[in-house]
Design a protein around this motif. Structure first.
Motif, PDB file in Angstrom:
ATOM      1  N   ALA A  66      43.452 -47.049 -70.871  1.00 41.35           N
ATOM      2  CA  ALA A  66      42.174 -46.909 -71.584  1.00 41.35           C
ATOM      3  C   ALA A  66      41.459 -48.250 -71.537  1.00 41.35           C
ATOM      4  O   ALA A  66      42.091 -49.309 -71.608  1.00 41.35           O
ATOM      5  CB  ALA A  66      42.402 -46.479 -73.034  1.00 41.35           C
ATOM      6  N   LEU A  67      40.128 -48.173 -71.421  1.00 42.21           N
ATOM      7  CA  LEU A  67      39.321 -49.387 -71.347  1.00 42.21           C
ATOM      8  C   LEU A  67      37.978 -49.076 -71.976  1.00 42.21           C
ATOM      9  O   LEU A  67      37.225 -48.235 -71.488  1.00 42.21           O
ATOM     10  CB  LEU A  67      39.165 -49.821 -69.883  1.00 42.21           C
ATOM     11  N   ASP A  68      37.695 -49.725 -73.111  1.00 42.07           N
ATOM     12  CA  ASP A  68      36.422 -49.469 -73.785  1.00 42.07           C
ATOM     13  C   ASP A  68      35.965 -50.724 -74.510  1.00 42.07           C
ATOM     14  O   ASP A  68      36.465 -51.827 -74.244  1.00 42.07           O
ATOM     15  CB  ASP A  68      36.535 -48.287 -74.755  1.00 42.07           C
ATOM     16  N   SER A  69      35.034 -50.557 -75.448  1.00 42.57           N
ATOM     17  CA  SER A  69      34.441 -51.706 -76.131  1.00 42.57           C
ATOM     18  C   SER A  69      35.369 -52.343 -77.151  1.00 42.57           C
ATOM     19  O   SER A  69      35.048 -53.388 -77.724  1.00 42.57           O
ATOM     20  CB  SER A  69      33.142 -51.287 -76.833  1.00 42.57           C
ATOM     21  N   THR A  70      36.526 -51.733 -77.393  1.00 50.15           N
ATOM     22  CA  THR A  70      37.477 -52.314 -78.353  1.00 50.15           C
ATOM     23  C   THR A  70      38.609 -53.069 -77.667  1.00 50.15           C
ATOM     24  O   THR A  70      39.306 -53.845 -78.306  1.00 50.15           O
ATOM     25  CB  THR A  70      38.082 -51.220 -79.253  1.00 50.15           C
ATOM     26  N   GLY A  71      38.819 -52.802 -76.385  1.00 46.23           N
ATOM     27  CA  GLY A  71      39.894 -53.488 -75.698  1.00 46.23           C
ATOM     28  C   GLY A  71      40.469 -52.674 -74.558  1.00 46.23           C
ATOM     29  O   GLY A  71      39.819 -51.770 -74.036  1.00 46.23           O
ATOM     30  N   ILE A  72      41.701 -52.991 -74.200  1.00 50.07           N
ATOM     31  CA  ILE A  72      42.342 -52.401 -73.028  1.00 50.07           C
ATOM     32  C   ILE A  72      43.754 -51.965 -73.380  1.00 50.07           C
ATOM     33  O   ILE A  72      44.490 -52.672 -74.064  1.00 50.07           O
ATOM     34  CB  ILE A  72      42.426 -53.420 -71.874  1.00 50.07           C
ATOM     35  N   SER A  73      44.124 -50.798 -72.886  1.00 47.40           N
ATOM     36  CA  SER A  73      45.506 -50.329 -72.965  1.00 47.40           C
ATOM     37  C   SER A  73      45.986 -50.119 -71.539  1.00 47.40           C
ATOM     38  O   SER A  73      45.283 -49.525 -70.716  1.00 47.40           O
ATOM     39  CB  SER A  73      45.589 -49.020 -73.752  1.00 47.40           C
ATOM     40  N   ALA A  74      47.167 -50.626 -71.243  1.00 49.05           N
ATOM     41  CA  ALA A  74      47.674 -50.527 -69.874  1.00 49.05           C
ATOM     42  C   ALA A  74      49.177 -50.377 -69.865  1.00 49.05           C
ATOM     43  O   ALA A  74      49.871 -50.740 -70.827  1.00 49.05           O
ATOM     44  CB  ALA A  74      47.276 -51.766 -69.075  1.00 49.05           C
ATOM     45  N   GLU A  75      49.678 -49.815 -68.789  1.00 45.27           N
ATOM     46  CA  GLU A  75      51.116 -49.753 -68.563  1.00 45.27           C
ATOM     47  C   GLU A  75      51.482 -50.868 -67.599  1.00 45.27           C
ATOM     48  O   GLU A  75      50.787 -51.099 -66.587  1.00 45.27           O
ATOM     49  CB  GLU A  75      51.506 -48.403 -67.977  1.00 45.27           C
ATOM     50  N   LEU A  76      52.578 -51.552 -67.890  1.00 40.56           N
ATOM     51  CA  LEU A  76      52.969 -52.732 -67.130  1.00 40.56           C
ATOM     52  C   LEU A  76      54.370 -52.537 -66.566  1.00 40.56           C
ATOM     53  O   LEU A  76      55.290 -52.154 -67.292  1.00 40.56           O
ATOM     54  CB  LEU A  76      52.932 -53.949 -68.049  1.00 40.56           C
ATOM     55  N   ILE A  77      54.516 -52.769 -65.256  1.00 39.89           N
ATOM     56  CA  ILE A  77      55.824 -52.663 -64.616  1.00 39.89           C
ATOM     57  C   ILE A  77      56.142 -54.001 -63.966  1.00 39.89           C
ATOM     58  O   ILE A  77      55.331 -54.562 -63.223  1.00 39.89           O
ATOM     59  CB  ILE A  77      55.847 -51.523 -63.576  1.00 39.89           C
ATOM     60  N   THR A  78      57.317 -54.550 -64.276  1.00 38.29           N
ATOM     61  CA  THR A  78      57.667 -55.900 -63.840  1.00 38.29           C
ATOM     62  C   THR A  78      59.138 -55.958 -63.446  1.00 38.29           C
ATOM     63  O   THR A  78      59.915 -55.040 -63.774  1.00 38.29           O
ATOM     64  CB  THR A  78      57.430 -56.917 -64.973  1.00 38.29           C
ATOM     65  N   PRO A  79      59.563 -57.020 -62.806  1.00 40.18           N
ATOM     66  CA  PRO A  79      61.002 -57.197 -62.541  1.00 40.18           C
ATOM     67  C   PRO A  79      61.818 -57.352 -63.812  1.00 40.18           C
ATOM     68  O   PRO A  79      63.056 -57.260 -63.766  1.00 40.18           O
ATOM     69  CB  PRO A  79      61.051 -58.487 -61.710  1.00 40.18           C
ATOM     70  N   TRP A  80      61.152 -57.583 -64.942  1.00 39.17           N
ATOM     71  CA  TRP A  80      61.851 -57.818 -66.213  1.00 39.17           C
ATOM     72  C   TRP A  80      61.784 -56.602 -67.132  1.00 39.17           C
ATOM     73  O   TRP A  80      62.247 -56.657 -68.252  1.00 39.17           O
ATOM     74  CB  TRP A  80      61.256 -59.033 -66.895  1.00 39.17           C
ATOM     75  N   GLY A  81      61.185 -55.494 -66.668  1.00 40.45           N
ATOM     76  CA  GLY A  81      61.110 -54.294 -67.471  1.00 40.45           C
ATOM     77  C   GLY A  81      59.734 -53.659 -67.429  1.00 40.45           C
ATOM     78  O   GLY A  81      58.799 -54.173 -66.823  1.00 40.45           O
ATOM     79  N   GLN A  82      59.611 -52.529 -68.107  1.00 40.54           N
ATOM     80  CA  GLN A  82      58.385 -51.739 -68.136  1.00 40.54           C
ATOM     81  C   GLN A  82      57.943 -51.574 -69.584  1.00 40.54           C
ATOM     82  O   GLN A  82      58.761 -51.394 -70.481  1.00 40.54           O
ATOM     83  CB  GLN A  82      58.650 -50.378 -67.493  1.00 40.54           C
ATOM     84  N   CYS A  83      56.620 -51.657 -69.827  1.00 44.71           N
ATOM     85  CA  CYS A  83      56.152 -51.594 -71.215  1.00 44.71           C
ATOM     86  C   CYS A  83      54.677 -51.229 -71.253  1.00 44.71           C
ATOM     87  O   CYS A  83      53.999 -51.164 -70.230  1.00 44.71           O
ATOM     88  CB  CYS A  83      56.374 -52.934 -71.918  1.00 44.71           C
ATOM     89  N   CYS A  84      54.183 -51.015 -72.468  1.00 46.39           N
ATOM     90  CA  CYS A  84      52.762 -50.755 -72.700  1.00 46.39           C
ATOM     91  C   CYS A  84      52.129 -52.043 -73.227  1.00 46.39           C
ATOM     92  O   CYS A  84      52.713 -52.735 -74.069  1.00 46.39           O
ATOM     93  CB  CYS A  84      52.578 -49.620 -73.701  1.00 46.39           C
ATOM     94  N   LEU A  85      50.950 -52.340 -72.713  1.00 50.68           N
ATOM     95  CA  LEU A  85      50.265 -53.579 -73.050  1.00 50.68           C
ATOM     96  C   LEU A  85      48.940 -53.262 -73.727  1.00 50.68           C
ATOM     97  O   LEU A  85      48.137 -52.485 -73.196  1.00 50.68           O
ATOM     98  CB  LEU A  85      50.021 -54.380 -71.765  1.00 50.68           C
ATOM     99  N   GLN A  86      48.724 -53.839 -74.917  1.00 46.00           N
ATOM    100  CA  GLN A  86      47.478 -53.660 -75.653  1.00 46.00           C
ATOM    101  C   GLN A  86      46.769 -55.002 -75.737  1.00 46.00           C
ATOM    102  O   GLN A  86      47.334 -55.981 -76.222  1.00 46.00           O
ATOM    103  CB  GLN A  86      47.742 -53.136 -77.065  1.00 46.00           C
ATOM    104  N   LEU A  87      45.509 -55.039 -75.261  1.00 44.39           N
ATOM    105  CA  LEU A  87      44.753 -56.289 -75.244  1.00 44.39           C
ATOM    106  C   LEU A  87      43.409 -56.131 -75.957  1.00 44.39           C
ATOM    107  O   LEU A  87      42.689 -55.174 -75.690  1.00 44.39           O
ATOM    108  CB  LEU A  87      44.480 -56.728 -73.797  1.00 44.39           C
TER     109      LEU A  87
END
Length: 531
Positions: A288-309
């Motif tokens: 999600a991406l709007d006027s309040t911020g960003i929500s994203a899914e993150l996949i890395t060598p150190w694990g997978q998670c949800c990112l709220q910015l």
């Protein structure tokens, strides 16, 4: 420290001219009584043109990059001027001996056309949130975050870099993050440094007035990953130049990439071993991406998670992911970094949101975008808001003229209304800048508003947006968005070589606007180490 100790056996210093000096300074404007001024050969001029200015400010001696020789210049007293064909290597060796504690301070280097300042800021904010104070060097200022002293150069001279890093270490800093510009790399401003990690954010057209062409620009950036010892490198794979670097077999060491990934990668079993050859990948998917911020899914060598910015724009997501990945690669906890990222604040002049404190009016976005790619990123990121879009922008003087029509082409593609105004004309004729910009195809027929007075252009753009909103039936469309691009956080406008007090934020304040939330730009205090 005496001159003879600095020069040792490389240049004989007569005992009667063996002066004590306090600091080494390479910019005559920063000389203080007791300093040694180093006059080096530069891209546009030679420091020898500023020797008398340095002496008038109190330099006790001068080391000049020129054919070997010795002479005296007279200010209030006789000042020795020693010349040597090569100064930089000798000076660097002495600086590293003097600031030995810097060798133990991990430093992250960030280079790229866009996003350097934001990535450095996010690195500092995240490190601070983890209880590890971080130093900063770059456009935002120099010092221990967030108390920064203003700077004239994105990447200052090595003497300033090492002195600042020494101060950061003395003040309890655990690491530092610094912007490393193509100019700085080409001119050897970070010669001999080692980096914990190096990041390439992207590469698009800019600075061709200096480098001449994109290949030379690319090679200057490549030097950071090739000519300096780095613990690891992180490269934006969504950039064609980044892909080229990832395939470069001459670049040694651990490599990471970051960029958008497909739903299949996110949904699959690729969390463990998400890699190709010796490149470990970090991927993200926008939820999600709007006027309040960003929500994203993150996949890395150190694990997978949800990112709220709490940030705006897909490019800010990329910058935040890069900062998180840098620190995770350095051993920090991914979970703690993601938690801390939920509190990130935008950099002053980067996607700052302003709204009228009372009454109606368009939302205003202030951003530093000054390249075609940066302008496209800003404008396209606002399309999901589904608001009429007005743009106020300018092109800097004495800079790459080829990007000017490209910036207007981007403006016409995404904005409903465009106001072309002055940025920093510097020594260039503002009318010539307008003429270059208006060579974009279709510009003459597009109804572009031309106004050199930047404050007036902003005022009229906001008034027009408000008037157009009030005329729409049913009140279904709000007052729209006004983007002010180019100058960012600066508090001056340079016209005909003179810096006049000015800021976009101050203009908005007179129009009754206030920032939606505070931004971490750092305090722009003065001080000895401000360059």
């Amino acid at each position: 420290m005496k001159l003879s100790q600095l020069l040792q056996d490389d240049l004989f210093v007569p005992p009667e001219w063996d002066r004590e000096f306090a600091e080494v300074v390479t910019d005559s404007r920063d000389v203080q009584p007791g300093d040694l001024f180093v006059a080096r050969s530069g891209a546009a001029s030679h420091g020898s043109a500023y020797i008398n200015a340095a002496i008038q400010k109190g330099a006790v001696a001068v080391l000049q990059e020129a054919d070997s020789g010795f002479r005296c210049e007279f200010g209030q007293t006789a000042v020795p001027v020693f010349s040597a064909p090569v100064v930089s290597a000798r000076l660097a060796a002495w600086l590293y001996r003097r600031y030995q504690q810097v060798c133990h301070l991990p430093v992250f280097a960030v280079t790229g056309t866009n996003g350097k300042s934001s990535c450095v800021s996010y690195l500092a904010q995240l490190s601070h949130a983890l209880g590890k104070p971080c130093g900063v060097l770059g456009t935002l200022g120099n010092g221990l975050w967030p108390e920064l002293a203003s700077t004239r150069n994105t990447t200052p001279d090595l003497s300033v870099v090492l002195r600042t890093l020494a101060q950061v270490a003395e003040q309890g800093g655990c690491r530092a993050a610094m912007e490393v510009s193509s100019h700085g790399l080409d001119q050897g401003r970070v010669a001999g440094m080692s980096f914990e990690g190096a990041l390439l954010t992207n590469m698009t057209q800019d600075h061709l007035d200096y480098h001449g062409d994109m290949e030379s620009y690319y090679q200057a950036k490549r030097r950071l990953l090739l000519d300096y010892h780095t613990g690891f490198v992180l490269i934006n794979r969504d950039c064609s130049y980044g892909q080229r670097l990832l395939a470069d077999t001459e670049i040694q060491g651990q490599r990471y990439s970051y960029g958008l990934v497909t739903d299949e990668v996110i949904a699959g079993d690729a969390v463990q071993g998400y890699a190709e050859g010796n490149v470990q990948h970090i991927g993200y998917r926008i939820l999600a991406l709007d006027s309040t911020g960003i929500s994203a899914e993150l996949i890395t060598p150190w694990g997978q998670c949800c990112l709220q910015l709490p940030l705006l724009g897909a490019f800010n997501l990329a910058n935040a992911v890069a900062a998180i990945a840098m620190l995770a690669a350095a051993g920090e906890s991914l979970a703690l970094l993601v938690d801390a990222a939920a509190q990130l604040q935008p950099v002053a002049g980067r996607m700052e949101v302003y709204r009228p404190s009372s009454g109606d009016g368009p939302t205003v976005i202030v951003d530093f975008a000054h390249t075609p790619d940066a302008l496209v990123s800003v404008l396209s990121s606002l399309l999901p808001w589904q608001q009429p879009l007005t743009l106020v922008f300018g092109c800097g003087g004495d800079r790459d003229r080829g990007k000017r029509p490209q910036m207007l082409a981007a403006a016409m593609k995404y904005a409903d209304s465009v106001w072309l105004t002055d940025d920093n004309p510097r020594s260039e004729d503002p009318q010539q800048i307008f003429a270059d910009t208006m060579t974009a195809p279709g510009a003459r027929e597009a109804g572009i508003h031309l106004e050199h007075d930047r404050a007036l252009a902003i005022t009229q753009a906001i008034q027009q947006a408000l008037a157009q909103a009030s005329s729409r039936r049913g009140g279904l469309v709000r007052s729209g968005l006004v983007v002010i691009a180019g100058k960012g956080h600066e508090t001056w406008q340079e016209i005909a070589g003179v810096k006049h007090p000015y800021s976009d934020a101050a203009v908005l304040a007179t129009l009754g606007y206030e920032a939606r939330r505070g931004s971490h730009g750092g305090s722009q205090s003065g001080g000895r180490h401000a360059v």
